[in-house]
Design an enzyme around this catalytic site. Structure first.
Site, PDB file in Angstrom:
ATOM      1  N   ASP A  60       0.844  -1.180   0.000  1.00  0.00           N
ATOM      2  CA  ASP A  60       0.000   0.000   0.000  1.00  0.00           C
ATOM      3  C   ASP A  60       0.889   1.242   0.000  1.00  0.00           C
ATOM      4  O   ASP A  60       2.001   1.222   0.538  1.00  0.00           O
ATOM      5  CB  ASP A  60      -0.910   0.012   1.227  1.00  0.00           C
ATOM      6  CG  ASP A  60      -2.054   1.003   1.092  1.00  0.00           C
ATOM      7  OD1 ASP A  60      -3.120   0.583   0.593  1.00  0.00           O
ATOM      8  OD2 ASP A  60      -1.873   2.171   1.469  1.00  0.00           O
ATOM      9  N   ASP A  61       0.391   2.351  -0.571  1.00  0.00           N
ATOM     10  CA  ASP A  61       1.210   3.550  -0.719  1.00  0.00           C
ATOM     11  C   ASP A  61       1.180   4.460   0.500  1.00  0.00           C
ATOM     12  O   ASP A  61       1.864   5.471   0.536  1.00  0.00           O
ATOM     13  CB  ASP A  61       0.787   4.332  -1.961  1.00  0.00           C
ATOM     14  CG  ASP A  61      -0.690   4.686  -1.952  1.00  0.00           C
ATOM     15  OD1 ASP A  61      -1.436   4.012  -1.231  1.00  0.00           O
ATOM     16  OD2 ASP A  61      -1.093   5.615  -2.666  1.00  0.00           O
ATOM     17  N   ASP A  80     -14.581 -68.771 -13.096  1.00  0.00           N
ATOM     18  CA  ASP A  80     -13.628 -68.984 -14.180  1.00  0.00           C
ATOM     19  C   ASP A  80     -14.316 -69.729 -15.322  1.00  0.00           C
ATOM     20  O   ASP A  80     -14.969 -70.755 -15.113  1.00  0.00           O
ATOM     21  CB  ASP A  80     -12.438 -69.800 -13.665  1.00  0.00           C
ATOM     22  CG  ASP A  80     -11.306 -69.851 -14.673  1.00  0.00           C
ATOM     23  OD1 ASP A  80     -10.558 -68.867 -14.751  1.00  0.00           O
ATOM     24  OD2 ASP A  80     -11.182 -70.863 -15.382  1.00  0.00           O
ATOM     25  N   GLU A 103      -9.573 -65.052 -17.890  1.00  0.00           N
ATOM     26  CA  GLU A 103     -10.989 -65.435 -18.002  1.00  0.00           C
ATOM     27  C   GLU A 103     -11.594 -65.650 -16.623  1.00  0.00           C
ATOM     28  O   GLU A 103     -12.589 -66.341 -16.472  1.00  0.00           O
ATOM     29  CB  GLU A 103     -11.148 -66.693 -18.857  1.00  0.00           C
ATOM     30  CG  GLU A 103     -10.458 -67.933 -18.319  1.00  0.00           C
ATOM     31  CD  GLU A 103      -9.025 -68.110 -18.818  1.00  0.00           C
ATOM     32  OE1 GLU A 103      -8.520 -69.240 -18.711  1.00  0.00           O
ATOM     33  OE2 GLU A 103      -8.428 -67.134 -19.324  1.00  0.00           O
ATOM     34  N   ASP A 159     -12.635 -62.669 -27.152  1.00  0.00           N
ATOM     35  CA  ASP A 159     -12.899 -61.367 -26.540  1.00  0.00           C
ATOM     36  C   ASP A 159     -14.396 -61.089 -26.454  1.00  0.00           C
ATOM     37  O   ASP A 159     -14.885 -60.543 -25.455  1.00  0.00           O
ATOM     38  CB  ASP A 159     -12.217 -60.262 -27.344  1.00  0.00           C
ATOM     39  CG  ASP A 159     -10.698 -60.253 -27.173  1.00  0.00           C
ATOM     40  OD1 ASP A 159     -10.217 -60.967 -26.275  1.00  0.00           O
ATOM     41  OD2 ASP A 159     -10.021 -59.533 -27.927  1.00  0.00           O
ATOM     42  N   ASN A 172     -10.511 -69.682 -27.769  1.00  0.00           N
ATOM     43  CA  ASN A 172      -9.542 -68.889 -28.521  1.00  0.00           C
ATOM     44  C   ASN A 172      -8.906 -69.692 -29.650  1.00  0.00           C
ATOM     45  O   ASN A 172      -8.739 -69.192 -30.774  1.00  0.00           O
ATOM     46  CB  ASN A 172      -8.431 -68.390 -27.575  1.00  0.00           C
ATOM     47  CG  ASN A 172      -8.886 -67.217 -26.729  1.00  0.00           C
ATOM     48  OD1 ASN A 172      -9.726 -66.420 -27.142  1.00  0.00           O
ATOM     49  ND2 ASN A 172      -8.336 -67.101 -25.524  1.00  0.00           N
TER      50      ASN A 172
END
Length: 456
Positions: free
Chosen positions: A9-10, A323, A366, A340, A331
């Site tokens: 501040d001034d 499982d 799986e 998939d 696969n």
């Protein structure tokens, strides 16, 4: 101390009063020896905020131009604080402008609000920097949609006048809305900023609306600016403390409002982008991309929580390991794309046959894991057999150019913790469920086996 604040501040009396008011609120204050020294002092002291008095506009611009200080919140205290002076300070980068002589409650409320904003911004930035260090950096999108600004005025005529004035100086989508409209906003179309009259149909109704907006998911992070035409000294501290980002006192000033909204909307966009990116990266770390289920890492954390809640509440819970049988044949015989597709459809069927409170995760290739809170032996037996049948009784159609694929699933189950509060360690439960799963496989597959029991 709550934070370090640099005072520039001034006048000596101004510096002394600011120091006393801030120290009383337990802030750590440092004083710049001269207004021109504020940037150098900010480099050395690394303050959490800067308060600027006379000549504040030039000093604010200097702070914003320096990369080391540009993010520090700045309050300009102006002896005149006329509309033109306020706009000049905001253009220079001030976060807030406060007229002298100021009221201490107003100053402290502004300090609290700006420090909260900075803390939230810094927290997001730190999390983003951590993600960047891990190679997850994301560029800011080149195209940004216009912000959505909702004006909630005391009367339709006032709202129309505000809308017309603001559209002339702000290039965002602006619309007058009722309180009911903004409270009913949906996430995809909710406003980015809400401008609210402090007094709507009744005194203080606008302030109550702030609390309502902050309690709703769609508007929780919207920028909120309050227009206090009555210039009530109590409005500013109350509004900021309950969640407003700024309060403009006196007559409606479209120029000042536009300057504030540009900054607040941009901050919200940056925060939303960081938050969305972090959430997406978190999902990458915790979600299995093929099935959309939680992965093993997340499952372990959540199982521990479920087990702890069961022990604390004396409730049973069930743990299942599932499982797919002879999945390698799928696969090898039909290809990995078909495999998939079977895994993804298995996940969908399992999820469709569980409660929302149940945890379902892909635990391995799986292999799946299910934790069911508040589930006793009888309920677990019914659930496990239902899950076995939804796999075995409905062959899989993968869309890979071949006929239906018959798949079965073996399940191992352990139920632990009863009304008497007894229970086993989670690790032991996992081992026993795994042993039960192995027993199902050894006994011919497509079976449910309970730990220390027989195939069912």
């Amino acid at each position: 101390m709550a934070g370090r604040i640099l005072i520039a501040d001034d006048t000596a009396t101004g510096r002394i009063r600011l120091k006393v008011d801030l120290n009383e609120a337990r802030y750590d204050t440092v004083i710049a020896p001269a207004p021109g020294a504020v940037v150098a002092m900010a480099h050395r002291q690394r303050p959490d905020m800067v308060l600027l008095g006379g000549g504040g506009v030039a000093q604010c611009a200097a702070l914003r131009a320096d990369p080391k200080t540009r993010t520090i919140p700045v309050i300009v205290l102006d002896g005149a604080a006329c509309p033109a002076a306020r706009r000049a300070a905001l253009r220079a980068g001030a976060d807030e402008v406060l007229a002298k002589p100021y009221a201490a409650p107003a100053l402290l409320a502004i300090v609290r609000a700006l420090l909260r904003r900075r803390a939230a911004r810094d927290d997001l930035a730190r999390r983003h920097d951590s993600a960047t260090g891990l190679g997850f950096a994301e560029a800011r999108p080149g195209f940004l949609r216009k912000g959505r600004v909702a004006l909630v005025a005391p009367t339709p005529a006032t709202g129309l006048a505000w809308t017309r004035s603001l559209r002339g100086v702000l290039n965002h989508d602006i619309a007058c809305r009722t309180r009911r409209d903004v409270l009913g906003a949906e996430p995809g179309t909710a406003p980015d900023a809400v401008v609210i009259a402090a007094d709507l149909d009744t005194p203080g109704a606008g302030l109550r609306l702030i609390s309502d907006l902050r309690s709703r998911g769609a508007t929780r992070r919207a920028a909120i600016v309050v227009i206090d035409t009555a210039n009530d000294p109590a409005t500013l501290p109350m509004a900021l403390d309950i969640g407003a980002d700024a309060v403009i006192g006196g007559s409606f000033d479209a120029g000042e409002l536009a300057l504030r909204l540009e900054v607040l909307i941009d901050e919200k966009r940056c925060a939303d982008a960081l938050r969305d990116g972090l959430e997406a990266r978190l999902n990458l770390a915790l979600i299995d991309p093929l099935t959309g289920l939680y992965n093993r890492r997340y499952a372990k954390t959540q199982m521990a929580r479920i087990a702890e809640e069961a022990r604390d509440g004396g409730q049973p819970f069930a743990l299942m390991l599932l499982d797919l049988d002879r999945f390698k044949r799928v696969n090898d015989g039909y290809g990995h794309m078909a495999g998939d597709a079977v895994l993804a459809e298995t996940a969908r069927r399992l999820r469709a046959n569980l409660r929302e409170v149940d945890l379902l995760a892909r635990y391995g290739g799986e292999e799946f894991l299910i934790a069911m809170p508040a589930t006793d032996l009888t309920s677990a037996r019914i659930a496990a057999d239902r899950l076995r049948r939804v796999i075995a009784e409905h062959p899989f159609r993968t869309g890979q150019g071949h006929g239906p694929i018959a798949v079965t699933m073996s399940i191992g189950v352990q139920v632990c913790a009863g009304p008497d509060g007894t229970g086993k360690a989670l690790g032991a439960m996992m081992r026993e469920a795994d042993a039960a799963l192995y027993s199902s496989k050894a006994a011919g597959r497509n079976l449910v086996t309970f730990a220390q029991g027989r195939a069912a």
